[in-house]
Structure formats: C-alpha cells, structure tokens
Design a protein around this motif. Structure first.
Motif: not given
Length: 346
Positions: A131-132, A134-135, A138, A170, A172, A174-176, A179
């Motif tokens: 999840v990081q 999304n926070y 990279t 955390d 969010n 979404k979209g993981l 990534k």
C-alpha cells in the motif's frame, strides 16, 4: 521522506502486544487439524536418510521452512532480527525481515534490519507494504529496501484489514495491481507478495501472477490476527469494537494453499499463517506448498536470553518433526511428500 517517531512507536507496540496478549484469530482455524498424514507401519526407509533439502531463490536450503517476516524499525528489534538470522544461517533456512518502511524513511533505523553480516549464505527477503506504493513509495524505494539488507528478493505485503482498523492506517488500496506490476518489471530481484494473516485466495493469486508475481505467500487465517493486535492499540471503545469484530476474518491457510495450487500449478507457493509444528509443514507441502513459513514461535525464542541458541533449538524441533512425519508417511524426500494424498479426519 522524513522519519516518523509514530512509526517506531507502533513497531514497539506490535512486539509487546504479540508477546504479551492473546492475539490469536478467534473462530477461524488454519485447517491443518482437518487433515492427517497416512501412517505407514512399514515405511521401508532409514530415518537418517530422509531428505528435507530444497532450493529457494537459487540457493540450497536445509528444509522447506521460512522464518517469516516479523519486525524491525526500532532498537529492540535489532537484537531479535540478529538472533533470528544467526539461527537461520546455522540451520540453512531462509528469513524475511519486517516491514522496512521505517528505515526507508529514516536511514538511522537501517541497522535494525541489517543481518547479512551474521547470515551471509541464506536467502534473505526484504519487505515493504504494497500500500505504500500509493503513499509516495516508488520502485526506487523498493530497490533501497533490497540494497539496505543485501536481499535476494522483495516481499510486498498486503494487509488491508490491518490498515483498515489501525488508528493511523493507510487505506487507499486502489490501483495497486498496476504498481505491483511495475515493481515486478523493474526491480532486479524477484517479488514475493504475501498477506499478513488473512489469506490470499485463488482470484487474487491469479491477478498477481498475471502481472508478474511468481512467488506467493498465502499467509492464511488461523494464526496471529493483526486485527486483534490492532485492537489492543485502539484509543477508545469504538475502535476496539470495530477491530474485535474481525477476529474470525479471513481464508484458512490450508484452503488458500489448495485453491492457489489448483489455479497456478507453476507458482512458487509459501504456506504461512498458524504453522506451529513440523507436522504442519509436512501437511502444507502435501497440500501443494513449496515452503511453509512460521513467525510467532521463533519470535518467542528470539527474545529468550539465549537468543539464537533458543531459536535454533525451536526450529530444529520443527525440522525433526518434519523428518519424522515424512518417515512415518513413507516419504524419502519432498517430491514424495508432494505426491502424498492426505486423509481427512473424521
């Protein structure tokens, strides 16, 4: 990315709670007790020749047993990780470290994860929360975690329930998937995706495999519950009520193993989540896993005043139990164990 004293405090909380409170899942079990290994009264084997060796991440290991990710990011964790790593090196077992987010944010904490000096040969796994991504994390942050401990692979852990009930979670997610795919494509070492104790079923495993994940740790329900751990960290009754409502949440470990293996014959599959003995390891392999992972028993040994010696004793018992289970089931090696048909308890 600045350091965060709250992150270090949370790490201390987690260690203390796991060691001192009842944080086992409630109302859900791993499923291992539902299966029995077939006893062979005439195994036609020499126990001393039973072979538990295998290969993981291109390195030989003495048994299909992973010391699962536990801790790091606080000074008290350094001693624990070094004891675990010394034991892993002595026994020839792979090891994962706890989430390295704290040290990526504050390099002063890197030493609490750096165990390669006492474990030069074993497969060593870096670890960050998926999840990081999304926070602010990279691929470069992931690479930094790998380089920090000279790791052979990177774990991206999934913990939606823990984050949802954590006071500072955390949430969010979404979209993981896209990534995770980017990390798989650009990182120089293999990516392992694991849950933290609520399980990965076939549907999510297939999606992960499709974006390049080739090693999955199901980390099923029935062992330590991280929603229960977070229940003890809640600042009020409402938070405790919400976290406590999920003590029975998740997919049992054995269910995950069977589902994922049936869906993905070629994935490297790790069974963790409530693995408490070498007999559990044997059952996990027979159900379709390549390795089994354990954490809580090794953590309790690691805090013993004898440190690595106590961990070696505890995990040696796991390996001996595995060997005896294989011997009494007529399995000379792990290939034979994987071909074994388990019975159901009645």
């Amino acid at each position: 990315m600045p350091g965060d004293d709250k992150t270090e405090s949370r790490k201390v909380d987690h260690i203390w709670i796991v060691l001192n409170e009842d944080v086992a899942a409630k109302g859900v079990v791993t499923g291992f007790a539902a299966y029995r290994l077939p006893h062979r009264a005439l195994p036609e084997l020499d126990l001393n020749e039973v072979d538990t060796r295998t290969i993981f991440l291109g390195k030989p290991i003495a048994a299909p047993l992973l010391i699962s990710s536990m801790t790091g990011g606080t000074s008290s964790a350094e001693k624990i990780n070094l004891a675990l790593a010394e034991a892993a090196e002595h026994l020839g077992l792979p090891m994962g470290v706890g989430s390295q987010r704290a040290a990526v944010m504050d390099p002063r904490l890197a030493s609490t994860y750096q165990v390669r000096r006492v474990a030069p040969r074993i497969p060593l796994l870096a670890n960050v929360g998926a999840v990081q991504l999304n926070y602010g994390f990279t691929v470069d942050h992931c690479r930094r975690a790998v380089e920090m401990i000279e790791a052979d692979a990177l774990i991206l852990h999934l913990n939606p329930l823990q984050e949802a009930v954590q006071p500072e979670g955390d949430v969010n997610f979404k979209g993981l998937l896209a990534k995770i795919e980017e990390v798989c494509r650009r990182l120089e070492v293999p990516v392992i995706v694991k849950e933290v104790g609520n399980g990965i079923g076939a549907a999510d495993a297939i999606r992960l495999y499709e974006v390049g994940v080739r090693i999955i740790d199901v980390a099923g329900a029935g062992g330590t519950s991280w929603s229960e751990v977070e229940r003890f960290r809640q600042p009020n009754d409402t938070g405790r009520r919400v976290a406590g409502a999920f003590a029975d949440w998740g997919l049992p470990t054995t269910e995950c193993v069977r589902e994922v293996r049936a869906a993905l014959p070629d994935v490297t599959l790790i069974a963790s989540g409530g693995v408490r003995s070498g007999v559990d390891v044997a059952k996990a392999i027979a159900l379709g896993a390549d390795l089994a992972g354990t954490a809580r028993p090794a953590l309790f040994d690691a805090i013993n005043e004898r440190g690595a010696e106590a961990v070696v004793e505890g995990l040696s018992a796991f390996i001996r139990e595995l060997r005896v289970a294989m011997f009494c089931s007529g399995c000379a090696n792990l290939r034979a164990l994987r071909d074994l048909r388990l019975g159901a308890r009645v």
